[in-house]
Design an enzyme around this catalytic site. Structure first.
Site, PDB file in Angstrom:
ATOM      1  N   SER A   1      -3.214 -14.313   3.487  1.00 41.54           N
ATOM      2  CA  SER A   1      -4.166 -13.546   2.702  1.00 41.54           C
ATOM      3  C   SER A   1      -4.273 -14.291   1.270  1.00 41.54           C
ATOM      4  CB  SER A   1      -3.992 -11.933   2.907  1.00 41.54           C
ATOM      5  OG  SER A   1      -4.572 -11.425   2.089  1.00 41.54           O
TER       6      SER A   1
ATOM      7  N   PRO B   1     -15.135  -5.430   2.364  1.00 43.57           N
ATOM      8  CA  PRO B   1     -16.374  -5.769   3.016  1.00 43.57           C
ATOM      9  C   PRO B   1     -17.451  -4.868   2.305  1.00 43.57           C
ATOM     10  CG  PRO B   1     -14.919  -4.088   4.524  1.00 43.57           C
ATOM     11  CD  PRO B   1     -14.066  -4.895   3.407  1.00 43.57           C
ATOM     12  N   LEU B   2     -17.130  -3.588   2.072  1.00 45.95           N
ATOM     13  CA  LEU B   2     -18.169  -2.699   1.236  1.00 45.95           C
ATOM     14  C   LEU B   2     -17.922  -2.763  -0.311  1.00 45.95           C
ATOM     15  CD1 LEU B   2     -17.838   0.343   3.854  1.00 45.95           C
ATOM     16  CD2 LEU B   2     -19.544  -1.620   3.653  1.00 45.95           C
TER      17      LEU B   2
ATOM     18  N   TYR C   1       0.753  -1.265  -0.011  1.00 45.63           N
ATOM     19  CA  TYR C   1       0.081   0.110   0.115  1.00 45.63           C
ATOM     20  C   TYR C   1       0.846   1.420   0.036  1.00 45.63           C
ATOM     21  CZ  TYR C   1      -3.731  -3.260   1.591  1.00 45.63           C
ATOM     22  OH  TYR C   1      -4.418  -4.315   1.664  1.00 45.63           O
TER      23      TYR C   1
HETATM   24  P1  NDP Z   1     -14.031  -1.358   1.144  1.00 43.96           P
HETATM   25  O1  NDP Z   1     -15.000  -2.639   0.780  1.00 43.96           O
HETATM   26  O2  NDP Z   1     -13.670  -1.134   2.648  1.00 43.96           O
HETATM   27  O3  NDP Z   1     -14.494  -0.207   0.383  1.00 43.96           O
HETATM   28  C1  NDP Z   1     -14.087   1.043   0.569  1.00 43.96           C
HETATM   29  C2  NDP Z   1     -14.771   1.873  -0.497  1.00 43.96           C
HETATM   30  O4  NDP Z   1     -15.975   2.160   0.044  1.00 43.96           O
HETATM   31  C3  NDP Z   1     -14.183   3.352  -0.770  1.00 43.96           C
HETATM   32  O5  NDP Z   1     -14.429   3.622  -1.919  1.00 43.96           O
HETATM   33  C4  NDP Z   1     -14.862   4.074   0.323  1.00 43.96           C
HETATM   34  O6  NDP Z   1     -15.000   5.571  -0.140  1.00 43.96           O
HETATM   35  C5  NDP Z   1     -16.291   3.689   0.291  1.00 43.96           C
HETATM   36  N1  NDP Z   1     -16.868   3.782   1.671  1.00 43.96           N
HETATM   37  C6  NDP Z   1     -16.403   3.386   2.892  1.00 43.96           C
HETATM   38  N2  NDP Z   1     -17.354   3.534   3.760  1.00 43.96           N
HETATM   39  C7  NDP Z   1     -18.491   3.923   3.132  1.00 43.96           C
HETATM   40  C8  NDP Z   1     -19.811   4.306   3.684  1.00 43.96           C
HETATM   41  N3  NDP Z   1     -20.117   4.359   4.857  1.00 43.96           N
HETATM   42  N4  NDP Z   1     -21.047   4.430   2.689  1.00 43.96           N
HETATM   43  C9  NDP Z   1     -20.424   4.563   1.373  1.00 43.96           C
HETATM   44  N5  NDP Z   1     -19.228   4.453   1.016  1.00 43.96           N
HETATM   45  C10 NDP Z   1     -18.376   4.248   1.862  1.00 43.96           C
HETATM   46  O7  NDP Z   1     -12.673  -1.811   0.254  1.00 43.96           O
HETATM   47  P2  NDP Z   1     -11.222  -1.869   0.227  1.00 43.96           P
HETATM   48  O8  NDP Z   1     -10.921  -2.752  -1.109  1.00 43.96           O
HETATM   49  O9  NDP Z   1     -10.498  -0.654   0.409  1.00 43.96           O
HETATM   50  O10 NDP Z   1     -10.962  -3.000   1.403  1.00 43.96           O
HETATM   51  C11 NDP Z   1     -10.946  -2.864   2.994  1.00 43.96           C
HETATM   52  C12 NDP Z   1      -9.614  -3.035   3.399  1.00 43.96           C
HETATM   53  O11 NDP Z   1      -9.466  -4.376   3.369  1.00 43.96           O
HETATM   54  C13 NDP Z   1      -8.566  -2.278   2.555  1.00 43.96           C
HETATM   55  O12 NDP Z   1      -8.352  -1.240   2.973  1.00 43.96           O
HETATM   56  C14 NDP Z   1      -7.226  -3.181   3.038  1.00 43.96           C
HETATM   57  O13 NDP Z   1      -6.937  -2.961   4.374  1.00 43.96           O
HETATM   58  C15 NDP Z   1      -7.767  -4.471   2.895  1.00 43.96           C
HETATM   59  N6  NDP Z   1      -7.937  -5.312   1.684  1.00 43.96           N
HETATM   60  C16 NDP Z   1      -6.979  -6.316   1.726  1.00 43.96           C
HETATM   61  C17 NDP Z   1      -6.681  -7.018   0.502  1.00 43.96           C
HETATM   62  C18 NDP Z   1      -5.938  -8.206   0.446  1.00 43.96           C
HETATM   63  O14 NDP Z   1      -5.343  -8.547  -0.530  1.00 43.96           O
HETATM   64  N7  NDP Z   1      -5.537  -8.634   1.706  1.00 43.96           N
HETATM   65  C19 NDP Z   1      -7.054  -6.464  -0.636  1.00 43.96           C
HETATM   66  C20 NDP Z   1      -7.975  -5.284  -0.719  1.00 43.96           C
HETATM   67  C21 NDP Z   1      -8.511  -4.923   0.553  1.00 43.96           C
HETATM   68  P3  NDP Z   1     -14.133   6.697   0.461  1.00 43.96           P
HETATM   69  O15 NDP Z   1     -12.640   6.255   1.132  1.00 43.96           O
HETATM   70  O16 NDP Z   1     -14.176   7.766  -0.194  1.00 43.96           O
HETATM   71  O17 NDP Z   1     -15.012   7.018   1.835  1.00 43.96           O
END
Ligand code: NDP
Length: 277
Positions: free
Chosen positions: A142, A192-193, A55
């Site tokens: 992972s 998760p989102l 990251y």
């Molecule tokens: P998420 O599923 O957490 O979604 C993030 C997105 O949702 C962003 O665009 C964010 O926008 C938006 N969002 C967040 N909260 C809200 C809300 N309450 N209402 C509406 N939109 C919302 O995605 P990630 O892919 O980031 O996954 C979460 C975490 O998992 C990562 O950050 C990382 O730590 C981990 N991860 C691990 C991976 C692996 O290979 N092990 C791969 C991918 C992720 P905004 O920021 O503009 O609010």
């Protein structure tokens, strides 16, 4: 039982280490932005921060943690080894710990299995050694599929403690999930989102209305009630707060089952069998 969930709830890994169920995700959080996000998350009560070498923000995450003034031992810091470091996981640990400004890492995991089994085993062996030395409190993996987990058990005699995998309403990976549950491998849900696609799940609007909560809160609560560690990411303070405000309501079993029924085997990101970074 579920109504007793609080922001302080933790999942106990098989080695006794406790991971807070709610973690703050930092993927695609630019170095200039991640500090505010981590600060807001800690202010909102998150005590688990998930980052990775890949990251490119570990140093800024570490600075924000230190600036928070929160006692180190009350925080759970998780980070990941990228595949280019599998030949030297000790070096990866030294680098991550230095950037994160910590003596130990709570959870250190292999980010992807990669296709080179020999390298994967060497990396995992070093991870276990770091754990036995107390430099990391828990080792994990992972994006490991059932075959990868089985082969680790074959070589090392035990399954990993923790597997961070993509889980959300359109893609629960039910077989992998059930395998992890059966073998006491803690599951943490990444994406998760749905990595920003949650609004496409139109069925959540009805539940959001019924519970007086947002679709994101309904979804995160569903994760928690399934027993997942959950790692929502946001760079907006109001969403960071919203995503931690999950403890004053409970989804009925019928609504839990309804969200399960939305499954459509939809996944985002690389294929775990062929990805090499
Ligand atoms: P998420 O599923 O957490 O979604 C993030 C997105 O949702 C962003 O665009 C964010 O926008 C938006 N969002 C967040 N909260 C809200 C809300 N309450 N209402 C509406 N939109 C919302 O995605 P990630 O892919 O980031 O996954 C979460 C975490 O998992 C990562 O950050 C990382 O730590 C981990 N991860 C691990 C991976 C692996 O290979 N092990 C791969 C991918 C992720 P905004 O920021 O503009 O609010």
């Amino acid at each position: 039982m579920n109504s007793a969930l609080t922001i302080g709830n933790k999942k106990t890994l098989r080695n006794g280490i406790e991971a807070p169920l709610l973690g703050y995700g930092t993927f695609e959080s630019a170095p200039d932005d991640v500090g505010n996000g981590v600060r807001w998350a800690i202010e909102a009560g998150y005590r688990h921060i998930d980052t990775a070498k890949a990251y490119g923000n570990e140093a800024e995450v570490g600075s924000a943690i230190r600036a928070s003034g929160v006692a180190r031992e009350t925080l759970f810091i998780a980070t990941k080894v990228w595949m280019d470091d599998y030949p030297d996981v000790n070096g990866a640990f030294e680098s991550a710990a230095r950037k994160l400004k910590t003596d130990y890492i709570d959870l250190f995991m292999l980010h992807w299995p990669g296709t080179d089994e020999t390298l994967r085993y060497k990396a995992y062996e070093t991870l276990l050694k770091l754990e036995s030395e107390g430099k990391i409190h828990a080792s994990g993996v992972s994006n490991f599929m059932v075959e990868h987990l089985e082969s680790l058990k074959g070589v090392f005699g035990a399954y990993p403690l923790y597997n961070q995998i993509q889980v959300h309403p359109w893609g629960r990976q039910p077989d992998l999930y059930a395998f992890c549950e059966k073998n006491e491998i803690a599951v943490a849900a990444w994406g998760p989102l749905m990595h920003g696609h949650l609004k496409e799940v139109t069925e959540l609007a009805r539940l959001a209305e019924a519970y007086g909560r947002s679709p994101a809160q309904i979804t995160l609560r569903w994760h928690l009630q399934r027993g997942n560690i959950v790692l929502p990411k946001s760079l907006h303070n109001e969403r960071i707060i919203e995503n931690a405000d999950l403890f004053g309501f409970e989804l009925s079993q019928g609504d839990m089952d309804f969200i399960d029924s939305l499954e459509r085997d939809w996944h985002w990101g690389p294929d775990a069998y062929s990805f090499n970074g």
